[in-house]
Design a protein around this motif. Structure first.
Motif, short mmCIF file in Angstrom:
data_model
loop_
_atom_site.label_atom_id
_atom_site.label_comp_id
_atom_site.label_asym_id
_atom_site.label_seq_id
_atom_site.Cartn_x
_atom_site.Cartn_y
_atom_site.Cartn_z
N GLY A 162 0.80 -1.20 0.00
CA GLY A 162 0.00 0.00 0.00
C GLY A 162 0.84 1.26 0.00
O GLY A 162 2.02 1.27 -0.34
N TYR A 163 0.21 2.34 0.40
CA TYR A 163 0.85 3.64 0.43
C TYR A 163 1.87 3.68 1.57
O TYR A 163 1.59 3.26 2.68
CB TYR A 163 -0.21 4.72 0.62
CG TYR A 163 0.36 6.07 0.95
CD1 TYR A 163 0.98 6.84 -0.04
CD2 TYR A 163 0.29 6.58 2.24
CE1 TYR A 163 1.48 8.07 0.26
CE2 TYR A 163 0.80 7.81 2.55
CZ TYR A 163 1.39 8.56 1.54
OH TYR A 163 1.90 9.79 1.84
N VAL A 164 3.03 4.22 1.27
CA VAL A 164 4.10 4.33 2.25
C VAL A 164 4.20 5.80 2.64
O VAL A 164 4.49 6.65 1.81
CB VAL A 164 5.44 3.83 1.69
CG1 VAL A 164 6.54 4.02 2.72
CG2 VAL A 164 5.32 2.37 1.30
N SER A 165 3.89 6.10 3.87
CA SER A 165 3.91 7.48 4.33
C SER A 165 5.34 7.98 4.47
O SER A 165 6.22 7.25 4.96
CB SER A 165 3.18 7.58 5.67
OG SER A 165 3.30 8.90 6.19
N PRO A 166 5.60 9.23 4.04
CA PRO A 166 6.96 9.77 4.24
C PRO A 166 7.25 10.11 5.69
O PRO A 166 8.40 10.36 6.04
CB PRO A 166 6.94 11.03 3.36
CG PRO A 166 5.51 11.43 3.30
CD PRO A 166 4.72 10.16 3.32
N ILE A 167 6.22 10.17 6.53
CA ILE A 167 6.43 10.49 7.94
C ILE A 167 7.00 9.26 8.64
O ILE A 167 6.47 8.16 8.50
CB ILE A 167 5.10 10.91 8.60
CG1 ILE A 167 4.50 12.09 7.85
CG2 ILE A 167 5.30 11.23 10.06
CD1 ILE A 167 3.14 12.49 8.36
N PRO A 168 8.09 9.41 9.36
CA PRO A 168 8.66 8.24 10.03
C PRO A 168 7.71 7.71 11.09
O PRO A 168 7.11 8.46 11.86
CB PRO A 168 9.95 8.79 10.66
CG PRO A 168 9.74 10.26 10.76
CD PRO A 168 8.87 10.63 9.60
#
Length: 422
Positions: A162-168
């Protein structure tokens, strides 16, 4: 649409009075023969496209000498009607697919009329349009350079593909829940008011008692600190209930469980934060009262065990009682009901024992209710149990009893919290 233009007579060689020669009539169109195969239909055009177009005249048209110029014949479009004279306009719909017969054009003056007739005709789209030649060939497009393959970061929101968030995303633990609960308990006014009243009761009443007993011999010296701690207990019970039941009452427990889905972690964080705060505040207050008592009241010097029981022991007992109230609030999820239940646990055994004083057959039950009641347990920690025959628990035993009861209530609260909805 336009009137046909008639040719004007020109003076011939016989003079002005000579009659003009008649213009030869256009040969009639041969009728369609049934044996003749129909013309091939034009290529399918885009549906609904119409264009107003005048038919073009041929490039080279022979002219007869000394004859008026005949109107130029329009060039026949592929799959269109027979050629008309120059300037003819025809209203014609697009040809249907091959299975359908080709529609006949609608001319303004009919087919084969004089010059000047215009025709409204649909434009025939070619089968394949060849691109216009370019003066300079464009260089071939370079394929986009692909970035080196990088392994996607783990995403707890949408799984592997799925979507990989840039927020750690950092994994949560009990420390985050403790910080959240500490922010809650110190930012609400009920905590400040409840703890403030508890400190005022313990310290204020303790100092007043020490002043009243000044100059009197008491064994042990710290014994009368019990009265102030007993009143302070009535404040720690409502605070323990409100720590968790207030969130159920306002609906904020849903937000808490959404932010921290681990319900056991939430309840553990609430219990740790509340117990730590209650223990620190209560121990500091009881220590101040014990110092005042030992300095103002006469009597034997208190031992180390007596010092610890009247300070740390009293703080632990009150904190465990508040932890029991928190567990009851988690089980009942109702503030008024949980507070009433806890006051019944604290006061009801002693009140029932008072009503049994005249019943000889219930003396054993009366003594049991008195020995294991909360007021008598606190008095035992201070060395002055209500029954001086030492038939009940002594020393640190009341603390272990309340700790065991609180542990059982908390275990039930953890079990129920995991099984039911919020």
């Amino acid at each position: 649409m336009t009137s046909p233009q008639q040719p004007q007579p020109e003076p011939g060689p016989h003079g002005a009075g000579a009659q003009p020669q008649p213009m030869p009539a256009a040969p009639p169109m041969p009728p369609a023969s049934p044996e003749q195969p129909p013309a091939a239909p034009a290529a399918p055009k885009e549906a609904g496209t119409m264009m107003l177009q005048a038919q073009a005249a041929p490039q080279q048209q022979p002219q007869e000498p000394q004859q008026p110029q005949a109107p130029q014949q329009p060039a026949a479009a592929p799959g269109a009607a027979p050629a008309k004279e120059a300037g003819t306009m025809m209203l014609q719909a697009q040809p249907l697919p091959q299975a359908q017969p080709q529609p006949q054009p609608l001319a303004a003056h009919g087919p084969g009329k004089d010059a000047g007739t215009m025709m409204l005709q649909a434009q025939a789209a070619p089968q394949q349009q060849t691109p216009a030649p370019q003066h300079q060939a464009a260089p071939p497009a370079q394929p986009p350079q692909q970035a080196p393959h990088q392994a996607p970061a783990p995403n707890w929101q949408a799984g592997q593909g799925g979507y990989v968030s840039p927020i750690p995303v950092n994994s949560t633990h009990l420390g985050h829940a403790l910080a959240s609960e500490w922010t809650k308990i110190r930012s609400v006014r009920s905590t400040i008011w409840t703890l403030g009243v508890m400190v005022a009761l313990i310290v204020g009443i303790g100092l007043l008692t020490a002043t009243a007993m000044s100059g009197h011999a008491v064994n042990p010296r710290t014994a009368f600190g019990f009265f102030s701690v007993m009143l302070g207990t009535l404040c720690i019970i409502p605070l323990g209930v409100l720590v968790i039941s207030s969130e159920y009452g306002t609906g904020m427990i849903r937000t808490t469980m959404t932010a921290c889905p681990g319900r056991a972690r939430v309840l553990a964080a609430k219990a740790i934060v509340f117990f730590g705060l209650a223990f620190v505040i209560t121990t500091l207050s009881t220590t101040l009262v014990t110092l005042a008592m030992s300095g103002m009241v006469d009597g034997p010097e208190p031992t180390t065990d007596q010092w610890l029981r009247s300070t740390v022991g009293a703080g632990l007992y009150v904190s465990m009682l508040g932890l029991l109230a928190l567990a009851v609030g988690s089980l009942l999820r109702h503030s008024a009901g949980a507070i009433s239940a806890m006051f019944g646990v604290v006061l009801l055994p002693m009140l029932l024992a008072v009503f049994m004083l005249g019943a000889t057959s219930l003396k054993w039950l009366m003594e049991a209710l008195i020995n294991y009641s909360v007021p008598n347990s606190l008095a035992t920690l201070y060395g002055i149990p209500f029954l001086g025959d030492h038939s009940g628990p002594e020393g640190w035993t009341p603390l272990w009893i309340v700790t065991g009861v609180a542990a059982v209530a908390l275990a039930a609260a953890f079990l129920v919290q995991e099984q039911r909805d919020v």
